[in-house]
Design a protein around this motif. Structure first.
Motif, PDB file in Angstrom:
ATOM      1  N   ASN A   1     -76.338  17.937 -12.947  1.00 35.30           N
ATOM      2  CA  ASN A   1     -75.221  18.513 -12.171  1.00 35.30           C
ATOM      3  C   ASN A   1     -75.663  18.880 -10.756  1.00 35.30           C
ATOM      4  OD1 ASN A   1     -76.777  20.700 -13.335  1.00 35.30           O
ATOM      5  ND2 ASN A   1     -75.168  22.065 -12.608  1.00 35.30           N
ATOM      6  N   VAL A   2     -76.925  19.268 -10.621  1.00 38.27           N
ATOM      7  CA  VAL A   2     -77.429  19.647  -9.298  1.00 38.27           C
ATOM      8  C   VAL A   2     -77.624  18.395  -8.437  1.00 38.27           C
ATOM      9  CG1 VAL A   2     -79.349  20.727  -8.052  1.00 38.27           C
ATOM     10  CG2 VAL A   2     -78.493  21.762 -10.170  1.00 38.27           C
ATOM     11  N   ARG A   3     -78.094  17.344  -9.083  1.00 37.51           N
ATOM     12  CA  ARG A   3     -78.271  16.075  -8.369  1.00 37.51           C
ATOM     13  C   ARG A   3     -76.938  15.629  -7.766  1.00 37.51           C
ATOM     14  NH1 ARG A   3     -80.571  11.873 -12.350  1.00 37.51           N
ATOM     15  NH2 ARG A   3     -81.400  13.730 -13.357  1.00 37.51           N
ATOM     16  N   ALA A   4     -75.861  15.824  -8.536  1.00 35.95           N
ATOM     17  CA  ALA A   4     -74.543  15.347  -8.115  1.00 35.95           C
ATOM     18  C   ALA A   4     -73.825  16.303  -7.160  1.00 35.95           C
ATOM     19  CB  ALA A   4     -73.674  15.131  -9.355  1.00 35.95           C
ATOM     20  N   LEU A   5     -74.375  17.493  -7.030  1.00 34.29           N
ATOM     21  CA  LEU A   5     -73.673  18.573  -6.328  1.00 34.29           C
ATOM     22  C   LEU A   5     -73.591  18.365  -4.825  1.00 34.29           C
ATOM     23  CD1 LEU A   5     -72.885  21.620  -7.273  1.00 34.29           C
ATOM     24  CD2 LEU A   5     -74.981  22.217  -6.105  1.00 34.29           C
ATOM     25  N   ARG A   6     -72.402  18.682  -4.283  1.00 33.43           N
ATOM     26  CA  ARG A   6     -72.311  18.793  -2.817  1.00 33.43           C
ATOM     27  C   ARG A   6     -72.220  20.271  -2.498  1.00 33.43           C
ATOM     28  NH1 ARG A   6     -68.004  16.042   0.236  1.00 33.43           N
ATOM     29  NH2 ARG A   6     -69.093  17.172   1.883  1.00 33.43           N
ATOM     30  N   PRO A   7     -73.191  20.814  -1.756  1.00 31.15           N
ATOM     31  CA  PRO A   7     -73.216  22.269  -1.548  1.00 31.15           C
ATOM     32  C   PRO A   7     -72.058  22.764  -0.685  1.00 31.15           C
ATOM     33  CG  PRO A   7     -74.968  21.198  -0.299  1.00 31.15           C
ATOM     34  CD  PRO A   7     -74.322  20.130  -1.115  1.00 31.15           C
ATOM     35  N   TYR A   8     -71.719  24.035  -0.860  1.00 26.36           N
ATOM     36  CA  TYR A   8     -70.748  24.705   0.002  1.00 26.36           C
ATOM     37  C   TYR A   8     -71.274  24.676   1.421  1.00 26.36           C
ATOM     38  CZ  TYR A   8     -68.019  28.494   2.079  1.00 26.36           C
ATOM     39  OH  TYR A   8     -67.213  29.240   2.896  1.00 26.36           O
ATOM     40  N   SER A   9     -70.421  24.329   2.346  1.00 26.82           N
ATOM     41  CA  SER A   9     -70.842  24.317   3.737  1.00 26.82           C
ATOM     42  C   SER A   9     -70.177  25.499   4.432  1.00 26.82           C
ATOM     43  CB  SER A   9     -70.420  22.997   4.379  1.00 26.82           C
ATOM     44  OG  SER A   9     -70.788  23.016   5.731  1.00 26.82           O
ATOM     45  N   SER A  10     -71.009  26.471   4.836  1.00 29.16           N
ATOM     46  CA  SER A  10     -70.452  27.664   5.456  1.00 29.16           C
ATOM     47  C   SER A  10     -70.183  27.400   6.940  1.00 29.16           C
ATOM     48  CB  SER A  10     -71.431  28.827   5.312  1.00 29.16           C
ATOM     49  OG  SER A  10     -72.583  28.575   6.080  1.00 29.16           O
ATOM     50  N   ALA A  11     -69.371  28.271   7.522  1.00 26.27           N
ATOM     51  CA  ALA A  11     -69.045  28.119   8.941  1.00 26.27           C
ATOM     52  C   ALA A  11     -70.320  28.022   9.779  1.00 26.27           C
ATOM     53  CB  ALA A  11     -68.192  29.305   9.395  1.00 26.27           C
ATOM     54  N   ARG A  12     -71.301  28.836   9.440  1.00 29.94           N
ATOM     55  CA  ARG A  12     -72.522  28.859  10.256  1.00 29.94           C
ATOM     56  C   ARG A  12     -73.505  27.746   9.913  1.00 29.94           C
ATOM     57  NH1 ARG A  12     -71.050  33.657  12.778  1.00 29.94           N
ATOM     58  NH2 ARG A  12     -69.049  32.740  13.293  1.00 29.94           N
TER      59      ARG A  12
END
Ligand code: PLP
Length: 352
Positions: free
Chosen positions: A15-26
């Motif tokens: 699941n981590v391999r497939a994950l697209r991380p949250y992209s914060s404003a900063r």
């Protein structure tokens, strides 16, 4: 292990391999120092010093650490204490109810707690009588499900550093990640394993500002590893996991090298003095050599001695229920005044 064939993706959870991380404003906008109007993150615009979100990548802090340690900033991940860093390793690499880890008791209790929280089996291989890793047993037990091996060096609570040849043997033959927890490295005679990061793609080194740097209250843990491993951990960390106040205070302290070194050398002098006095007490059976800022001591009856110390206003750690640590107490090295008081009380309870 044939390091040429090492591929971190084989160890990362699916699941981590497939994950697209949250992209914060900063994450999306990084200041180049020019004056900008920040209307991107729904912050309160009135200045308090902390009204803006902190840098999710802690660039200033990592820059200072990278310079001090001779690594690239891309080989560093920072967390809310080592405990967060260690938890991220479980969450990135250990499939609950499927994968396992190996720990070497007696050692730091958090590895087992984190294994429990993450529903990952902890296989324990006791240290040998001289508190060294039992390499043949570790390698015999490990299989493709064994994702993490925790080596705490200097080890808590035994205070020794592991033999470098044994650590090397594990790095070369264990097929998961070898996590060397160096919480006490700044007190040690040994060199940090950080300098070997380029040699071992499966090496992860953790350090902390909680001990030698005197910042346990700031909660700043550090992970050094290959850029590939750091990228995996970055995917799953909370965007703003190290707050602005911690980043500021930690940076000031890291830059104050002389002050930190002076405290370390004072603590080491006190450690030697205290070890000697402890060895002269008639209820003390053994004072173990220490490569850290605490001393493990075998006494006649740890639980009774622990209580006597408490009654006299001194709190130490009773380790008697840990394997290989029957009737031991762990003494943190305090200031000269604190140690004087400790010694006075110890001498008093000796004759009582
Ligand atoms: C104290 C200690 C830590 C520090 O943990 P933080 O969460 O950074 O305060 C890590 N590992 C070991 C073995 C310790 O004894």
């Amino acid at each position: 292990m044939n390091h040429n064939t090492f591929d971190i993706n084989n160890l990362v959870r699916k699941n981590v391999r497939a994950l697209r991380p949250y992209s914060s404003a900063r994450d999306e906008y990084v200041s180049d120092g020019s004056q900008m109007v920040f209307l991107d993150a729904n912050e309160n615009p009135f200045e308090t010093g902390v009204n803006r979100y902190p840098d999710p990548q802690q660039r200033n802090l990592k820059g200072a650490l990278a310079t001090n340690k001779g690594v690239s900033a891309h080989q560093i991940l920072l967390g809310n204490g080592s405990d967060e860093v260690l938890d991220l390793l479980f969450r990135a690499f250990c499939e609950p109810k499927e994968d396992h880890i190996i720990t070497l008791p007696p050692t730091y209790g958090m590895y087992h707690v984190l294994a429990g929280i993450n529903n990952v089996e902890n296989n324990k291989i006791l240290l040998t009588q001289d508190f060294e890793p039992n390499v043949p047993e570790i390698l015999k037990l490990a299989n493709e499900k064994t994702k993490l091996l925790f080596l705490c060096s200097p080890n808590n609570p035994t205070a020794n550093s592991f033999n470098n040849h044994l650590v090397k043997e594990l790095l070369e033959n264990f097929k998961g990640l070898v996590v060397v927890d160096e919480a006490y490295i700044d007190f040690s005679k040994e060199e940090s394993w950080i300098s070997k990061l380029d040699q071992y793609p499966n090496l992860v080194v953790t350090q902390t500002l909680s001990k030698a740097f005197g910042m346990a209250g700031v909660r700043l843990g550090i992970c050094y590893a290959s850029n590939e491993i750091i990228n995996v951990l970055n995917k799953i960390k909370a965007p703003y996991n190290v707050n602005e106040l911690s980043q500021k205070r930690a940076l000031e302290r890291i830059l104050d090298v002389n002050a930190v070194n002076k405290e370390i050398s004072d603590i080491l002098l006190e450690r030697e003095r205290l070890s000697k006095v402890l060895g002269e007490l008639n209820f003390v059976e053994k004072v173990y050599d220490s490569d850290a800022n605490f001393i493990l001591v075998k006494v006649d009856n740890a639980t009774n001695r622990y209580k006597q110390l408490l009654e006299n206003g001194i709190v130490v750690r009773n380790r008697t229920s840990e394997p290989l640590c029957e009737n031991t107490l762990r003494f943190t090295v305090g200031t000269k005044e604190e140690n004087k008081k400790l010694i006075r009380v110890l001498q008093q309870i000796t004759t009582a």
